[in-house]
Design an enzyme around this catalytic site. Sequence first.
Site, PDB file in Angstrom:
ATOM      1  N   GLU A 139      71.729 -47.423  33.846  1.00 40.76           N
ATOM      2  CA  GLU A 139      72.931 -47.915  33.176  1.00 40.76           C
ATOM      3  C   GLU A 139      74.013 -48.091  34.230  1.00 40.76           C
ATOM      4  OE1 GLU A 139      75.651 -48.867  29.940  1.00 40.76           O
ATOM      5  OE2 GLU A 139      73.505 -48.996  30.304  1.00 40.76           O
ATOM      6  N   CYS A 199      80.364 -45.448  28.082  1.00 43.00           N
ATOM      7  CA  CYS A 199      78.911 -45.617  28.174  1.00 43.00           C
ATOM      8  C   CYS A 199      78.336 -46.005  26.827  1.00 43.00           C
ATOM      9  CB  CYS A 199      78.275 -44.319  28.664  1.00 43.00           C
ATOM     10  SG  CYS A 199      76.480 -44.431  28.842  1.00 43.00           S
ATOM     11  N   CYS A 221      74.688 -42.895  26.500  1.00 43.76           N
ATOM     12  CA  CYS A 221      74.920 -41.537  26.001  1.00 43.76           C
ATOM     13  C   CYS A 221      75.938 -41.546  24.867  1.00 43.76           C
ATOM     14  CB  CYS A 221      75.350 -40.603  27.119  1.00 43.76           C
ATOM     15  SG  CYS A 221      76.774 -41.160  28.064  1.00 43.76           S
ATOM     16  N   HIS A 266      81.003 -38.789  25.303  1.00 44.80           N
ATOM     17  CA  HIS A 266      82.379 -38.921  25.774  1.00 44.80           C
ATOM     18  C   HIS A 266      83.382 -38.735  24.637  1.00 44.80           C
ATOM     19  CE1 HIS A 266      81.552 -39.987  29.929  1.00 44.80           C
ATOM     20  NE2 HIS A 266      80.575 -40.747  29.495  1.00 44.80           N
ATOM     21  N   SER A 311      77.301 -38.328  36.357  1.00 48.24           N
ATOM     22  CA  SER A 311      76.938 -39.216  37.462  1.00 48.24           C
ATOM     23  C   SER A 311      78.004 -39.253  38.547  1.00 48.24           C
ATOM     24  CB  SER A 311      76.652 -40.634  36.945  1.00 48.24           C
ATOM     25  OG  SER A 311      75.442 -40.645  36.214  1.00 48.24           O
ATOM     26  N   CYS A 369      73.678 -42.972  35.284  1.00 49.05           N
ATOM     27  CA  CYS A 369      74.500 -43.703  34.317  1.00 49.05           C
ATOM     28  C   CYS A 369      75.793 -44.092  35.007  1.00 49.05           C
ATOM     29  CB  CYS A 369      74.775 -42.863  33.081  1.00 49.05           C
ATOM     30  SG  CYS A 369      75.526 -43.830  31.761  1.00 49.05           S
ATOM     31  N   CYS A 398      79.073 -44.666  33.279  1.00 53.95           N
ATOM     32  CA  CYS A 398      79.946 -43.504  33.099  1.00 53.95           C
ATOM     33  C   CYS A 398      80.787 -43.257  34.348  1.00 53.95           C
ATOM     34  CB  CYS A 398      79.122 -42.248  32.808  1.00 53.95           C
ATOM     35  SG  CYS A 398      78.300 -42.279  31.217  1.00 53.95           S
TER      36      CYS A 398
END
Length: 633
Positions: A13, A62, A65, A69, A564, A608, A611
Amino acid sequence: MKRVVVDPISRIEGHLRVEIKVDEATGKVEDALSSGTAWRGIELVAKNRDPRDLWAFVQRICGVCTSTHALASLRAVEDALGIKIPKNANAIRNIMHSCLDVHDHIVHFYHLHALDWVSPVAALAADPAKTAQLQNDILNTYNVSGLAPADLESSSSAYPKEFPKATTAYFGAVQAKIKKIVDSGQLGIFSAQWWDHPDYNILPPEVHLMGVAHYLNILDRQRDIVIPHVIFGGKNPHPHYIVGGMPCAISMDDMNAPINTARLAAVDQSISLTKDLVNYFYLPDILAIGKIYVQAGKVDGGGLSKKRALSYGDYPDEPYTGIADGDYHRKNIVRSNGVVENFALGVDKATFINLEGKDFMDPQYLSEEVDHSWFEYPNGTKTLHPIDGVTDPKFTGPKTGTKEKWEFLDEDNKYSWIKSPTFKGKACEVGPLAKYIVVYTKVKQGILKDPTWAEQMIVRQIDTVSQVLGVPAHVWMTSTVGRTACRALDAQVAATISQYFYNQLVANIKAGDVAVADTTNFDPNTWAPESKGVGLVDAPRGGLGHWIHIKDGRSANYQCIVPSTWNACPKTTAGEHGAYEDSMIDTKVKIADKPLEILKAIHSFDPCLACATHLYNKKGEKIVSVNTDALCK
């Protein structure tokens, strides 16, 4: 010495570039760089907004996920404002969080990572009859479904089990489908890979055919895992929440109510299916592949996990008064909060450092550096705690090439759009592997005197896998195989946690409690003029933190350190590599121009970069303003 660039890293991602310096004669990686190639500007989007709306904005960091968040933002705002949510809301949030954990892990392995291990081309050489026999053998040999507490197993479920198909006809049909794709020369979902790499010869053809078949199986069933998001949050991705609890009213009498008997039954069915997908597909596949790799001596790629692993802890058993005040960590059923150093020496020789409550607001514990990031801090400041964080870009370009077309990164200066988070000035690895290292160390060293059922399950999982693989935990865990396996084990615990909180929710409703939100402090007129808070989540990729400073009813500052950011970060001020970089240095490469081993190591983190990064207008112009306040004139 050859310098190899992989840009972009696909099947992740976001946008990630890596560079390695490799000795072609030995395959040893001498140095490695990881660069996030787009800027995350969400902190500027969050500035001066109504804190009650922020979960909806930052959730868009994102799309994989999805809700993590939002959950971190809610917890940060509620921590700052001293809001304690109802028991039902706590259970519902935990169900949504845990089902997302499983969904993220399963999709990551089968659709982003599996093709580093299995090949559709190699599957064409498989014998479908032998594949069917192999499938049954694996289910018998690697059945680890009995590790959860008996009262949380699905043995009494009224819903049918989801088992992998194991017939010659089935695998023959899958193989024919694969052959048609390969013969067409248009590999589609199986494109962009080095299928002639020798690592694909480590596994027999039948494992390749079985793995690709499961890729297709899970592609169809993964959507059923997140049904709790649709039931409780109205949709997926990006379900709905509310500061103070959840927006889904409960009524067992009104069939039009958001939560009623029919919809609770749908959640129950989803959880049952989820446990089957983990127990009969995901974990057996991982253990079967992992054992072959470990027996072949492929236990490299551990990198920073050998030296320093960090986790935050999660899943509060009861509503808590706050995070900064320490109550959150006291209530968690997975108390993985802390840092473990030198786990590779053995669990008895590892060092544990506690991290809880007030520590998360202390710059002596957590901070972010920008020496090697395309940002700058005011007045030459080297490091800032996120509560005082600054998001001020300073792009300097690569070492060679142009700002528009890079050749090589500038390893001695700035080379990434990701900051470098540190714990007491040191880089850390986060993620399911880190979580498992911390819990295992805390239990085995007696730091957790009375482990919860979830912590006991984690220890049983690790000890069971150590027996299956035939090597101690500190050997297999600190490797690419171990990082991948711990993600599957985490999915099994998360699926069981879904069941645990579902049972808790149902029992609470039966007792007559249907409250899902506490809006006592929802009105800004009830807030203090100024407050600060932290929101923590052990997200699918690891420790996620959101920090907020609320002033005069608005967000004065908002900063995130996402998993990340920890793992993909560039070198620290002290010159220490981040987790991606260290894992590449700890990985041997057979063919420099086809570094499949590097892709395996990087993908094992489930990167990711959406993110860690976000797009921006390079002219700094305001693009659009959307007012979400219905009362605004």
